[in-house]
Design a protein around this motif. Structure first.
Motif, short mmCIF file in Angstrom:
data_model
loop_
_atom_site.label_atom_id
_atom_site.label_comp_id
_atom_site.label_asym_id
_atom_site.label_seq_id
_atom_site.Cartn_x
_atom_site.Cartn_y
_atom_site.Cartn_z
N HIS A 1 4.98 -10.76 -13.67
CA HIS A 1 3.50 -10.54 -14.07
C HIS A 1 3.60 -9.94 -15.64
O HIS A 1 2.54 -10.48 -16.12
CB HIS A 1 3.46 -9.25 -13.32
CG HIS A 1 2.23 -8.28 -13.69
ND1 HIS A 1 1.10 -8.84 -13.54
CD2 HIS A 1 2.02 -7.25 -14.27
CE1 HIS A 1 0.20 -8.09 -13.92
NE2 HIS A 1 0.66 -7.05 -14.46
N GLU B 1 0.65 -1.22 0.00
CA GLU B 1 -0.08 -0.03 0.02
C GLU B 1 0.77 1.21 0.14
O GLU B 1 0.36 2.19 -0.43
CB GLU B 1 -1.06 -0.04 1.30
CG GLU B 1 -0.41 -0.26 2.64
CD GLU B 1 -0.21 -1.51 2.89
OE1 GLU B 1 -0.10 -2.54 2.14
OE2 GLU B 1 -0.54 -1.73 4.08
N GLN C 1 0.17 -5.64 -4.97
CA GLN C 1 1.29 -6.73 -4.80
C GLN C 1 1.64 -7.85 -5.94
O GLN C 1 2.81 -7.93 -6.17
CB GLN C 1 0.79 -7.22 -3.44
CG GLN C 1 1.90 -8.21 -2.81
CD GLN C 1 1.42 -8.81 -1.51
OE1 GLN C 1 0.59 -8.24 -0.74
NE2 GLN C 1 1.77 -9.83 -0.93
N THR C 2 0.64 -8.37 -6.40
CA THR C 2 1.16 -9.22 -7.44
C THR C 2 1.69 -8.61 -8.69
O THR C 2 2.49 -9.38 -9.27
CB THR C 2 -0.40 -9.80 -8.11
OG1 THR C 2 -1.07 -10.37 -7.06
CG2 THR C 2 -0.06 -10.77 -9.12
N ASP C 3 1.54 -7.29 -8.95
CA ASP C 3 2.14 -6.87 -10.12
C ASP C 3 3.66 -6.26 -9.82
O ASP C 3 4.56 -6.70 -10.78
CB ASP C 3 1.40 -5.62 -10.54
CG ASP C 3 0.17 -5.64 -11.31
OD1 ASP C 3 -0.22 -7.04 -11.33
OD2 ASP C 3 -0.38 -4.81 -11.78
N ASP C 4 4.02 -5.83 -8.74
CA ASP C 4 5.41 -5.41 -8.53
C ASP C 4 5.81 -5.26 -7.16
O ASP C 4 6.66 -4.38 -6.82
CB ASP C 4 5.69 -4.18 -9.36
CG ASP C 4 4.72 -2.70 -8.96
OD1 ASP C 4 3.95 -3.06 -7.95
OD2 ASP C 4 4.89 -1.88 -9.63
N LEU C 5 5.19 -5.82 -6.41
CA LEU C 5 5.19 -5.83 -4.84
C LEU C 5 4.74 -4.59 -4.38
O LEU C 5 3.85 -4.43 -3.32
CB LEU C 5 6.72 -6.33 -4.36
CG LEU C 5 7.11 -7.68 -4.90
CD1 LEU C 5 8.39 -8.10 -4.07
CD2 LEU C 5 5.90 -8.85 -4.43
N HIS C 6 5.57 -3.54 -4.35
CA HIS C 6 5.33 -2.26 -3.94
C HIS C 6 6.20 -1.15 -4.60
O HIS C 6 7.11 -1.53 -5.47
CB HIS C 6 5.81 -2.01 -2.69
CG HIS C 6 7.10 -2.31 -2.27
ND1 HIS C 6 8.03 -1.28 -2.08
CD2 HIS C 6 7.74 -3.55 -1.80
CE1 HIS C 6 9.23 -1.90 -1.77
NE2 HIS C 6 8.95 -3.40 -1.80
N ASP D 1 1.36 -16.52 -6.94
CA ASP D 1 0.38 -15.54 -6.75
C ASP D 1 0.28 -14.84 -8.16
O ASP D 1 -0.97 -14.52 -8.52
CB ASP D 1 1.06 -14.41 -5.94
CG ASP D 1 0.02 -13.12 -5.76
OD1 ASP D 1 -1.15 -13.33 -5.44
OD2 ASP D 1 0.43 -12.05 -5.12
N LEU E 1 -5.21 -3.36 -3.98
CA LEU E 1 -3.95 -3.90 -3.04
C LEU E 1 -3.36 -5.27 -3.46
O LEU E 1 -2.22 -5.21 -3.75
CB LEU E 1 -4.08 -3.77 -1.73
CG LEU E 1 -3.08 -3.74 -0.73
CD1 LEU E 1 -2.13 -2.69 -1.03
CD2 LEU E 1 -3.51 -3.72 0.83
N SER E 2 -4.15 -6.14 -3.69
CA SER E 2 -3.74 -7.58 -3.79
C SER E 2 -3.06 -7.36 -5.31
O SER E 2 -2.18 -8.09 -5.53
CB SER E 2 -5.01 -8.38 -3.57
OG SER E 2 -4.71 -9.73 -4.11
#
Lengths: 489, 489
Positions: free
Chosen positions: B202, A166, A358-363, B227, A354-355
């Motif tokens: 991803h 987030e 996280q899946t796309d690039d963590l943060h 994931d 948010l999920s």
């Protein structure tokens, strides 16, 4: 597929390809010095054997139309008449020639247009009004450098470690206060930091829509949103805009017809037209969303860049049911290259986004987030935006004056009260793809209007950015544009 | 859905929910001071009216099990027996209690596990072996700060502007040379900069796979890949690994059975087990990919972190047909929080990935890219990695010694020749979710083995990271782990 090859024809494929490329070269669509794609790539793209492409190139070379340079590739030759002028004020075509060719071939791709716009922005000798960029000469690079240094000294390695998807608490807190001042309700835990507002749009598409869904957008609308929706197999139903934004009651009819899942809208300083959705329509839009249980993605990328008039209530602030996801960015108000933006959403919608984040690039990089939070907490961002609003207002006015002076009398344009761009309509209509190439020859670039239409309508429009260049450069660019238009009359 | 509510039952929903939560509190699954989810969020999650949740919380409060704090939320009360100890060495449960509850409820989610791991890494009083992080005490923060300053002085605003999606030329050039030294063929224009290797996975999923496709992976495998695949509706067929990596001839049988589109593999210092795919199997894997026309995604995240033995050929270097996409990262070798990684691919595969990158987030921050390129071009990265390999080798050995000393005699573990983690198997089996919570009580954390299995198998495994902490801390953490295991015997 950019080249149409007929496998059933008696002419061998390599000759068909050669003829196609020769036509493009002779028509100037592939201008001198353009690098042709590597044979392996073009073969893959066209679904033909590599030898087909090698042979086609060899034929072109035999005809003197291209030359191979060892280790560099195959280039369109300079005709004798042009060879003299080579290396003068003409922009090197190498970097964008091939993409521009795709445009002309009738396959206007949002994706390629964005590449083209980026390349043009860096071409020496070209004044580009194509990108929606902030003032290149006034980017607060040194202030940001200081913020980075403070954060790295103060936070030590925390800024360089893994973090939660987030985003950093400091930035979310700063943003919550910043948005409150704009009357945008956004609790800290409703704010998610994204890699630019482009990622916010992507996340909404990925997490909340399914292939086959329909999204309603303004038509024209932001290029990157069209790209994100189409890449995910989302249908786009476009609604024309007038001086008060997207048109009612067409909207309600389209909702009944398409049963869309979401409305994507840029209510304030709409991209590309610069118009702002009226208060009445904002209320009506929220009512419609409630009535039809639609999600709204409110793109607020330029909201803070207002040069006159009062701020209107955001859709997020009118929403009582959690129907609105609000997307903002620091790319227009601060630094495009940070790639830091944010979204505001509530409840389970927030959690799904948010999920996906996280899946796309963590943060997103905590270093950039923390430096930005420091810059905001110091009040520097608010000051910078205030300064920039005065600058952009002047540049807009300079552009408006120059257009009145240099563009043909019947040309029309919008007068946006904020944002970075305005929208020009030619009268009588002119084929803008041709104009686009001519303008580059004259040393000026714009964003082709047709790429902002979800259904790819053509039409005699283009978008001009007024914020990136100094007033003198803005004036000179518009002068060149006028000259280009006259040369085509 | 984490709570099973029976709409047909005579007991009202709010009482069902209350009973469920009371059980969780009494069993310690929701420990004291845990913040319950906001009522609106839980209602949305469970698909019930908000008033149902409000009533359930009110009932719990009436029973003294929770207390509401104005503006903060609802918290599990401290029992009288525990209230004395509050604020002592126990970790504040607030930040991870609720997620851990999901784990215990039998819904082990990769996504939530990653959150949990991140939260645990920052809990004071806990030695966390859960994250695959580099040495927290030796992150080259100051060197990177210098690189940032050099870039901002030298490049000025270019580092802060929009850029092309493939990334900055400087970094791609530096990477091409860096990979060449590792015998990985990667021309500059085959390299794309991503926001961490998570984004590379991803992008491959998004651009090259379709929902319903099957991917073969090692089982267990990297959490973030599970994931990404599952979020996109990809089926995962897992293959067990032995001491030489994924098992043949099971692989060929699974290929015939599932007709997968891709194999995702971590051939070197496999995550989570630490094993390395043998040379013979690498050749065999490439042959299989050619034979069945499969894509291979080679996750090379830890390749450079080798502590003994010779480097084996990468799949990318064995590939002659463009079947392999190679994904690397700076998160393990340099700084996790940069969120900079890269992928290597060729031809039309590269272009499809590039298009997805542009759609997802336009591009990765040029400031971070240019600073990294400067750091690499100076030879500093290579030196840093060399230093770290010596450090990690020692830490690994310390962990191996401590395990031999403190863990029950029949416990087994892998001895990886590189990377950051090793894999522990308990004998006799122990329910590891219970162990996980017990270990946290003892002040040590690990990554639950079950989350690395695509099909969610349980099993008595967990992953330990040996690189993040000093040798003393590693030893103390293993001691605590031994104590936990004994307490459960």
């Amino acid at each position: 597929m950019y080249v149409s090859l007929d496998r059933a024809a008696p002419v061998p494929l390599y000759l068909q390809l050669k003829d196609h490329l020769r036509r493009k070269i002779e028509e100037g669509i592939l201008p001198p010095a353009t690098r042709l794609p590597p044979t392996r790539e073009l073969a893959a793209e066209l679904g033909v054997n590599r030898i087909t492409v090698v042979n086609a190139y060899a034929e072109l070379e035999a005809e003197g139309l291209v030359t191979g340079q060892v280790g560099r590739g195959t280039f369109v030759s300079l005709p004798a008449s042009l060879a003299d002028q080579a290396g003068k004020s003409h922009p090197p075509a190498d970097r964008y020639g091939w993409q521009t060719a795709f445009l002309v071939a009738g396959k206007v791709s949002a994706n390629l247009m964005m590449r083209d716009m980026l390349s043009l922005a860096n071409q020496p000798g070209i004044i580009s009004f194509a990108m929606g960029s902030p003032a290149a000469d006034l980017l607060p690079a040194q202030d940001f450098r200081q913020a980075l240094n403070v954060v790295l000294r103060r936070e030590g390695t925390r800024a360089l470690q893994y973090d939660l998807p987030e985003g950093c608490g400091e930035l979310r807190t700063a943003l919550s206060a910043y948005l409150a001042k704009q009357a945008v309700p956004a609790a800290e835990d409703e704010i998610m930091i994204t890699s630019g507002s482009q990622q916010a749009i992507h996340l909404v598409t990925e997490a909340l829509l399914r292939p086959g869904d329909t999204v309603i957008t303004e038509s024209p609308t932001y290029l990157g949103a069209i790209d994100a929706f189409q890449a995910h197999g989302i249908h786009i139903a476009g609604i024309p805009v007038d001086g008060e934004g997207l048109q009612f009651p067409l909207l309600e009819r389209l909702i009944r017809q398409h049963r869309p899942r979401m409305i994507y809208t840029i209510p304030t300083f709409h991209n590309p037209t610069g118009v702002t959705l009226s208060v009445e329509r904002r209320h009506a839009l929220i009512d419609l969303a409630r009535k039809h249980d639609l999600l709204i993605l409110e793109d607020a990328t330029c909201n803070e860049l207002r040069y006159e008039g009062r701020a209107l209530p955001t859709l997020r602030s009118l929403d009582k049911d959690g129907h609105v996801v609000y997307a903002g960015s620091f790319s227009k108000t601060f630094l495009p290259g940070l790639r830091v933006g944010y979204l505001v959403a509530s409840g389970h919608i927030f959690r799904r986004l948010l999920s996906a984040k996280q899946t796309d690039d963590l943060h997103t990089s905590p270093l950039l987030q923390l430096a930005l939070a420091h810059y905001m907490a110091n009040g520097q961002l608010a000051q910078h935006i205030q300064r920039m609003c005065a600058v952009y207002r002047e540049r807009r006015d300079v552009m408006l004056e120059a257009m009145a002076r240099f563009l043909p009398a019947r040309t029309r344009w919008t007068i946006p009260h904020g944002g970075l761009c305005l929208w020009v309509t030619l009268d009588p209509p002119v084929p803008t793809t041709h104009l686009y190439l001519k303008a580059i020859e004259h040393g000026v670039a714009f964003a082709l209007g047709s790429v902002f239409y979800p259904a790819g309508q053509s039409g005699s429009h283009f978008r001009l950015n007024f914020s990136a260049h100094s007033p003198e450069t803005v004036r000179e660019g518009v002068r060149r544009l006028g000259k280009t238009l006259k040369s085509m009359a």
